[in-house]
Design a protein around this motif. Structure first.
Motif, PDB file in Angstrom:
ATOM      1  N   HIS A 155       1.283  -0.651   6.095  1.00  0.00           N
ATOM      2  CA  HIS A 155       2.278  -1.061   7.087  1.00  0.00           C
ATOM      3  C   HIS A 155       2.402   0.009   8.168  1.00  0.00           C
ATOM      4  O   HIS A 155       2.417   1.205   7.865  1.00  0.00           O
ATOM      5  CB  HIS A 155       3.643  -1.272   6.437  1.00  0.00           C
ATOM      6  CG  HIS A 155       3.611  -2.229   5.285  1.00  0.00           C
ATOM      7  ND1 HIS A 155       3.673  -3.582   5.454  1.00  0.00           N
ATOM      8  CD2 HIS A 155       3.515  -2.006   3.947  1.00  0.00           C
ATOM      9  CE1 HIS A 155       3.622  -4.163   4.272  1.00  0.00           C
ATOM     10  NE2 HIS A 155       3.527  -3.231   3.336  1.00  0.00           N
ATOM     11  N   GLY A 183       4.901  -8.134   5.670  1.00  0.00           N
ATOM     12  CA  GLY A 183       4.859  -8.516   7.070  1.00  0.00           C
ATOM     13  C   GLY A 183       5.250  -9.943   7.357  1.00  0.00           C
ATOM     14  O   GLY A 183       5.315 -10.348   8.520  1.00  0.00           O
ATOM     15  N   LEU A 205      10.148  -9.685   9.446  1.00  0.00           N
ATOM     16  CA  LEU A 205      10.530  -8.437  10.093  1.00  0.00           C
ATOM     17  C   LEU A 205      11.987  -8.542  10.521  1.00  0.00           C
ATOM     18  O   LEU A 205      12.415  -9.577  11.036  1.00  0.00           O
ATOM     19  CB  LEU A 205       9.674  -8.151  11.323  1.00  0.00           C
ATOM     20  CG  LEU A 205       8.181  -7.875  11.135  1.00  0.00           C
ATOM     21  CD1 LEU A 205       7.540  -7.572  12.484  1.00  0.00           C
ATOM     22  CD2 LEU A 205       7.943  -6.723  10.170  1.00  0.00           C
ATOM     23  N   GLU A 223      10.245  -3.769   7.774  1.00  0.00           N
ATOM     24  CA  GLU A 223       9.265  -4.705   7.226  1.00  0.00           C
ATOM     25  C   GLU A 223       9.741  -5.304   5.912  1.00  0.00           C
ATOM     26  O   GLU A 223      10.462  -4.670   5.139  1.00  0.00           O
ATOM     27  CB  GLU A 223       7.927  -3.973   7.017  1.00  0.00           C
ATOM     28  CG  GLU A 223       6.821  -4.819   6.418  1.00  0.00           C
ATOM     29  CD  GLU A 223       6.863  -4.850   4.892  1.00  0.00           C
ATOM     30  OE1 GLU A 223       6.369  -5.836   4.313  1.00  0.00           O
ATOM     31  OE2 GLU A 223       7.406  -3.900   4.286  1.00  0.00           O
TER      32      GLU A 223
END
Length: 296
Positions: free
Chosen positions: A90, A109, A112, A105
């Motif tokens: 990430h 992903g 968000l 995060e």
């Protein structure tokens, strides 16, 4: 004794089979469809200044493929990536209007959280997914997000008089509180929207901070048709997307006694005390006249 074929004939006899095999392989890949598909994509159309915003890009990867990367863009600038094959899977990046510290995060992903959005966060947000099969396959979705300034106060109606006679001209202004963008103002009479021909915009101001104030004007004549159960309600409604809905209202009432009908007087909700005082002064005189007329 076997038959001999020229080399050229041999090649011609083999190539169609080769091409047929390639077509089958290509067809097999094509029949599997996209390697990665977006199942849920969420970018809110309007958000209030300073709130936390959730962006979603949920996806599914087919069994024969693997996810290579997920990336988020603000405009043309990348501000987040998830790449499973990297040691640091990430990563967030600062871009114009968005600091990397604002990006939180979640779920590889797929989600968000952007903390404390500013006006500069308004832009087109894009989620890009890349899967490797082989070959690589890219899918992306995008949507616009606008950060707005939502006021706390309702609109304000000005210009109302204490009393109106039938056929009097009603001339009212409605002014919105400061917002960005400006509120949408509509006029209603007894819950029904006024015709556009009776309304016009008289002022639209923008201050140095970019906040906007709007004033519209309502013009009409008082008639008996406007009254329902002796009451006419005039309201100015302010809207800003689905984040703001407030109104201001003026109430005009019919006289409650037949003694007042010749004068055709109507008063607004703010004049109840004045109307009561005036009534108390007039009624004794009327009663005195009645007594004199009935005395022998």
């Amino acid at each position: 004794m076997g038959l001999a074929f020229p080399a050229s004939c041999f090649l011609l006899s083999v190539l169609p089979a080769c091409w047929a095999g390639m077509d089958q392989t290509s067809s097999s890949f094509a029949s599997r469809g996209p390697w990665v598909q977006v199942q849920r994509f969420l970018v809110p159309r309007y958000v209030a200044l300073g709130v936390n915003v959730t962006l979603e890009c949920d996806y599914v990867v087919q069994q024969h493929a693997t996810l290579y990367s997920l990336k988020w863009y603000k405009g043309n600038s990348q501000f987040y990536q998830y790449i499973p094959s990297l040691p640091q899977q990430h990563a967030a990046f600062s871009v114009r209007g968005l600091d990397q510290g604002q990006v939180v995060e979640g779920r590889e992903g797929r989600r968000l959280d952007v903390l404390g959005v500013t006006l500069a966060a308004s832009d087109v947000y894009r989620c890009e997914l890349v899967a490797e099969g082989p070959p690589f396959h890219t899918t992306q979705r995008s949507a616009n997000m606008t950060v707005v300034v939502v006021p706390k106060e309702p609109p304000v109606i000005s210009g109302s008089r204490e009393y109106y006679q039938q056929n009097d001209h009603v001339s009212l202004n409605c002014t919105s509180p400061l917002a960005r963008p400006a509120l949408t103002l509509t006029w209603n009479i007894n819950g029904h929207q006024v015709l556009p021909s009776s309304v016009k915009t008289v002022e639209h101001l923008t201050n140095p901070a970019g906040l906007e104030k709007l004033t519209t004007h309502l013009s009409l004549r008082v008639t008996q048709d406007y009254f329902q159960d002796g009451v006419m309600s005039i309201a100015c409604v302010g809207r800003l997307a689905d984040l703001y809905l407030k109104s201001a209202e003026v109430i005009i009432r019919e006289p409650s006694s037949r003694w007042f009908t010749p004068t055709n007087l109507y008063h607004t909700s703010g004049s109840a005390e004045v109307s009561s005082t005036w009534t108390m002064r007039v009624i004794p005189g009327v009663l005195l006249l009645l007594l004199i007329n009935f005395l022998p």
